[in-house]
Write an enzyme that holds these catalytic residues in place. Structure first.
Site, PDB file in Angstrom:
ATOM      1  N   ASP A 281     -87.042  30.245 -49.624  1.00 49.91           N
ATOM      2  CA  ASP A 281     -88.504  30.105 -49.587  1.00 49.91           C
ATOM      3  C   ASP A 281     -89.124  30.105 -50.978  1.00 49.91           C
ATOM      4  O   ASP A 281     -90.151  29.468 -51.207  1.00 49.91           O
ATOM      5  CB  ASP A 281     -89.122  31.233 -48.762  1.00 49.91           C
ATOM      6  CG  ASP A 281     -88.968  31.008 -47.265  1.00 49.91           C
ATOM      7  OD1 ASP A 281     -88.269  30.052 -46.889  1.00 49.91           O
ATOM      8  OD2 ASP A 281     -89.545  31.784 -46.478  1.00 49.91           O
TER       9      ASP A 281
ATOM     10  N   LYS B 209     -81.503  37.039 -36.603  1.00 48.42           N
ATOM     11  CA  LYS B 209     -81.914  38.404 -36.261  1.00 48.42           C
ATOM     12  C   LYS B 209     -83.054  38.805 -37.200  1.00 48.42           C
ATOM     13  O   LYS B 209     -82.831  39.101 -38.366  1.00 48.42           O
ATOM     14  CB  LYS B 209     -80.760  39.401 -36.394  1.00 48.42           C
ATOM     15  CG  LYS B 209     -81.172  40.834 -36.036  1.00 48.42           C
ATOM     16  CD  LYS B 209     -80.031  41.816 -36.249  1.00 48.42           C
ATOM     17  CE  LYS B 209     -80.448  43.238 -35.878  1.00 48.42           C
ATOM     18  NZ  LYS B 209     -81.491  43.787 -36.756  1.00 48.42           N
TER      19      LYS B 209
ATOM     20  N   SER C 245     -79.424  39.223 -40.095  1.00 49.12           N
ATOM     21  CA  SER C 245     -80.205  40.393 -40.476  1.00 49.12           C
ATOM     22  C   SER C 245     -80.458  40.468 -41.980  1.00 49.12           C
ATOM     23  O   SER C 245     -81.106  39.603 -42.560  1.00 49.12           O
ATOM     24  CB  SER C 245     -79.499  41.648 -39.950  1.00 49.12           C
ATOM     25  OG  SER C 245     -80.289  42.793 -40.095  1.00 49.12           O
TER      26      SER C 245
END
Length: 523
Positions: A299, A313, A288
């Site tokens: 990224d 999640k 999460s």
């Protein structure tokens, strides 16, 4: 005259409400069926029914057919769920554990009510407001209920202290007690700082800023951010932590859903650690909000990720408060990492049990022990935003450097000792008996870390106690293999009790394969 006007207006309002209700009831909608069913059961069923439970079961039944993270919580469950994330609770302020059916104070919270009243580590709290809590087989939850209470209320604590024959009595005024979400902050190597975040709550960002400032003062130029077993928490807390690491305007995460417009979160450019190498440590229980931070760092090519594929999640829940204090947490959106990855692992609606078994299935299929066992479809391929490295969505975040789970690190004997609380009880008894001696001998943690070894005779006592419970190593080889890790774990626990959790991790991390790999990548 005025009274008659008020009555007339009330009648008009009531009539309008009734008319509206008649319109709703006459409409052929699923809601009408639900209303009729509940009314019929309440009015006609052969036995008496608990209408409140009936409605709760109905809500749960609806939510269970949706995704695995939409849920219903009772008022009591809501309080227990929110407390670790809220940043504080109201009580007396002690870390404690139970030993021989007695509450043993591990540490009073610094600056908290108990410390101010004079309670010290090693004290045994045996009574609360003249009611005995020691030697009466009272549940831990009941003891906590008696110790906690509204800020400003007073409680009388009966305390037994080593070296003093009489029972001591302290009047403690309850107060707000902080709940820390950062487990550890320390310099793991010269110029390399280490921060472990346990969850993302209301105070995480503030704690993180304090940790960064502390480490920078000690010469930190690179950071290991440990998110292993971090189950998540507040999305905004994750965004705020990522903001401290990323340059201005870098996308951190975005969310979108069927009825929720796309919302993007960008770095503001005022972060404390926008330069300097970063390694993020993760495992199969990193989930999460922790995956938001991990995905943003990976990224944006801000740092590298080390460990094992994360939980996966990628769903956003909105809390919906109900009148009685209960709550529905309803999934309203997916979140996406900056490269456009949705990392929510696949699930079938209504099959929460299968979803819960995912980590076990990963172990069974070899995914936790061998990176080659993990396969991603080409359709899930994405690219990092600066170096254009390949990353994948569709089920957790795959680290840049995989560290296999060592399934042989802990022997079966070690696991049984832990499960029966024999390790923690050995530590509690040992520290209780030798606290002053240890504090006198080791004036600093560095001195303790270099020179202390947990006594073999205490290990022998634990093994003898285990044998009374029919817990034994299968042979001498298993005992030989288990002993070094037992000593390491107990040394870390002693450090925790003499200092705090940072010192615990400073010892335990030296044998962590993921931490060692993180340091290797950093260097």
């Amino acid at each position: 005259m005025k009274k008659h006007i008020i009555i007339a207006l009330a009648l008009v309002t009531a009539l309008n409400a009734t008319a509206q209700l008649q319109i709703d009831m006459s409409h052929e909608s699923p809601l009408r069926k639900l209303q009729i069913a509940e009314l019929a059961i309440k009015s006609l069923y052969v036995d008496s029914v608990d209408e409140k439970k009936l409605v709760e079961d109905g809500i749960r039944g609806m939510l269970e057919k949706l995704d695995p993270h939409s849920s219903y919580s009772t008022p009591k469950e809501v309080k227990a769920m929110n407390e670790p994330l809220a940043g504080n609770f109201e009580g007396i302020g002690v870390q404690f554990n139970m030993i021989d059916d007695t509450l043993l104070v591990i540490q009073p919270v610094t600056g908290g009510p108990s410390e101010k009243a004079g309670i010290v580590a090693g004290d045994r709290i045996v009574s609360v407001n003249d009611s005995a809590i020691a030697g009466v087989k009272m549940a831990k939850e009941e003891i906590m209920r008696r110790l906690r209470g509204p800020k400003g209320t007073k409680v009388l604590l009966g305390v037994v202290r080593r070296g003093i024959s009489d029972k001591l009595v302290f009047k403690v005024t309850r107060d707000k007690i902080p709940v820390n979400t950062i487990d550890a902050t320390y310099m793991i190597r010269p110029s390399i700082g280490y921060i472990r975040i346990g969850s993302f709550g209301a105070t995480t960002h503030e704690e993180f800023v304090e940790s960064l400032a502390k480490l920078k003062e000690q010469g930190m130029r690179a950071l290991i951010l440990d998110l292993q077993s971090n189950g998540g928490g507040y999305l905004q807390a994750a965004v705020d932590v990522a903001n401290e690491l990323l340059p201005k305007n870098d996308l951190i995460v975005y969310t979108t859903g069927r009825r929720v417009p796309r919302m993007e979160y960008h770095a503001k450019g005022d972060g404390m650690f926008q330069e300097g190498n970063i390694v993020v440590l993760v495992d199969e229980y990193t989930a999460s909000a922790a995956e938001i931070v991990t995905g943003a760092v990976q990224d944006q090519d801000r740092g590298i990720v080390v460990g094992r594929r994360t939980f996966g999640k990628g769903l956003v829940q909105r809390p919906i408060d109900l009148p009685d204090g209960s709550m529905i947490r309803l999934t309203i959106a997916h979140y996406y990492t900056p490269s456009g990855r949705c990392i929510q692992k696949p699930y079938e609606k209504g099959k929460a049990d299968d979803y819960a078994m995912d980590v076990y299935n990963r172990l069974k299929h070899g995914e936790l022990t061998n990176a080659d066992s993990i396969h991603f479809a080409d359709s899930l391929k994405c690219y990092t935003l600066r170096k254009h490295r390949t990353v994948y969505g569709g089920g957790g975040i795959m680290p840049d450097h995989f560290v296999p789970l060592d399934t042989l690190a802990y022997t079966n004997f070690h696991r049984q000792l832990s499960a029966r609380s024999l390790i923690i009880n050995t530590n509690l008894k040992y520290v209780d008996a030798h606290r002053k001696e240890l504090q006198k001998r080791y004036q600093s943690f560095e001195q303790f870390k270099r020179g202390y070894e947990f006594p073999q005779e205490e290990i022998d006592k634990m093994v003898a106690e285990a044998a009374k419970q029919n817990i034994k190593p299968k042979d001498d080889a298993e005992m030989v293999k288990a002993t070094p890790r037992l000593k390491l774990q107990l040394k870390a626990l002693v450090a925790r009790d003499l200092w705090d959790m940072s010192e615990y991790f400073a010892i335990i991390n030296e044998e962590s394969e993921i931490v060692k790999k993180g340091l290797e990548c950093m260097e």
